[in-house]
Design a protein around this motif. Structure first.
Motif, PDB file in Angstrom:
ATOM      1  N   GLY A  25      45.720  27.608  42.197  1.00  0.00           N
ATOM      2  CA  GLY A  25      44.726  27.051  43.373  1.00  0.00           C
ATOM      3  C   GLY A  25      44.700  26.433  43.922  1.00  0.00           C
ATOM      4  N   ASP A 209      43.193  38.581  38.489  1.00  0.00           N
ATOM      5  CA  ASP A 209      42.581  37.744  39.689  1.00  0.00           C
ATOM      6  C   ASP A 209      41.396  37.913  40.245  1.00  0.00           C
ATOM      7  OD1 ASP A 209      42.377  35.207  40.624  1.00  0.00           O
ATOM      8  OD2 ASP A 209      44.529  34.791  41.715  1.00  0.00           O
ATOM      9  N   THR A 210      40.545  36.875  39.866  1.00  0.00           N
ATOM     10  CA  THR A 210      38.884  37.027  40.339  1.00  0.00           C
ATOM     11  C   THR A 210      38.563  36.079  42.124  1.00  0.00           C
ATOM     12  OG1 THR A 210      38.434  34.497  39.552  1.00  0.00           O
ATOM     13  CG2 THR A 210      37.905  37.020  38.070  1.00  0.00           C
ATOM     14  N   GLY A 211      40.385  35.744  42.427  1.00  0.00           N
ATOM     15  CA  GLY A 211      40.275  35.026  43.727  1.00  0.00           C
ATOM     16  C   GLY A 211      40.381  35.841  44.004  1.00  0.00           C
ATOM     17  N   ASN A 235      39.100  35.587  50.257  1.00  0.00           N
ATOM     18  CA  ASN A 235      39.503  34.295  50.637  1.00  0.00           C
ATOM     19  C   ASN A 235      40.647  33.950  51.387  1.00  0.00           C
ATOM     20  OD1 ASN A 235      37.463  33.496  48.733  1.00  0.00           O
ATOM     21  ND2 ASN A 235      38.739  34.798  46.592  1.00  0.00           N
ATOM     22  N   GLY A 258      44.237  34.497  46.985  1.00  0.00           N
ATOM     23  CA  GLY A 258      42.981  33.685  45.439  1.00  0.00           C
ATOM     24  C   GLY A 258      44.280  32.106  44.982  1.00  0.00           C
ATOM     25  N   HIS A 259      43.782  32.758  42.951  1.00  0.00           N
ATOM     26  CA  HIS A 259      44.963  31.262  42.065  1.00  0.00           C
ATOM     27  C   HIS A 259      46.366  32.523  41.945  1.00  0.00           C
ATOM     28  CE1 HIS A 259      41.153  29.928  42.023  1.00  0.00           C
ATOM     29  NE2 HIS A 259      40.015  30.922  41.004  1.00  0.00           N
TER      30      HIS A 259
END
Length: 269
Positions: A25, A209-211, A235, A258-259
């Motif tokens: 991130g 990845d939640t992002g 994002n 995301g990350h």
């Protein structure tokens, strides 16, 4: 092995940990390296006699979280970045008005994951004050007083749709186009046409990845040219630190969604 790949190998030895654990991130040093390479090329000046002058002083501005994240390696990282820029400039046949310097600076107004790169032609006899810097030697030009003023401008990495890209890929027979997921090192060979990146089960390259959105970005391979397009993700999609809508990719480009960090590679002849 290219300039960026050699830099990444040295970076691995410096950090000694999986990149995904250190830079999750946050700004990835490979993004900085690619942005510096692009800056050197974009800000070059053609002089008399066919000589090409590139900036020799480069300033990388980071937000507080990213600056602190790199603080442990800041001096060594600045040195490696300077050597990488010097190697790139030498390989392109450019010259500089003094040794290469890379400075890392902090700006509390920059958000995490975003950085800025600026450059100028500086007199190495009177280097600016800095917190940490590295130097790399390339053949200098003789003194040119008229070129002592700044020749580069700041380039924010979160600039919206696209931006200039140097060294865009052309058709190369026998080349496979690969995305390497940073951390696990998983390699995904791109198929002709669409290659969806996302968190959903129907993504071609799935990233847990939640992002990352369910369908986050599309990496398209057409006639030897690879293009990444954001699919309206929450994002956004960044290439070498720049937020993009759609952009062609060159070998070594770093994609961040995301990350997750992915590196685009061209393998083969």
């Amino acid at each position: 092995m290219g300039v960026l790949q050699r830099f990444e190998r040295r970076l691995e030895g410096m950090v000694g940990l999986a990149f995904a654990r250190v830079f999750k991130g946050k700004v990835h040093p490979a993004e900085i390296a690619h942005a510096l390479q692009r800056e050197a090329t974009e800000q070059r000046s053609v002089l008399g006699g066919g000589r090409v002058l590139a900036p020799n002083v480069y300033v990388v501005t980071l937000g507080p979280v990213d600056y602190d994240n790199l603080a442990e390696w800041s001096e060594q990282l600045a040195g490696e970045l300077a050597d990488m820029v010097a190697e790139h400039i030498h390989s392109e046949g450019y010259q500089t008005f003094g040794d290469i310097e890379v400075q890392l600076q902090r700006d509390d107004d920059l958000r995490t994951g975003v950085f800025e790169v600026a450059s100028h032609v500086g007199d190495s006899a009177h280097p600016p004050q800095r917190e940490s810097a590295g130097t790399g030697a390339v053949p200098p030009l003789p003194p040119l007083p008229s070129l002592r003023a700044e020749s580069g401008a700041s380039h924010a990495t979160d600039t919206g749709e696209g931006g200039p890209v140097v060294g865009r890929p052309g058709r190369r027979p026998g080349v496979s186009h690969v995305l390497v997921v940073d951390g696990p090192g998983t390699r995904h060979v791109l198929e002709q046409g669409s290659n969806i990146l996302g968190r959903g089960t129907d993504a071609d390259i799935r990233l847990p990845d939640t992002g990352v959105s369910r369908k986050h970005a599309d990496v398209q391979l057409e006639d030897g040219t690879v293009t990444v397009e954001d699919l309206g993700s929450t994002n956004g999609t960044l290439v070498n630190g720049r937020r993009v809508g759609r952009q062609d990719l060159a070998d070594g480009d770093v994609i961040r969604i995301g990350h997750s960090v992915l590196v685009y590679r061209q393998d083969g002849p």
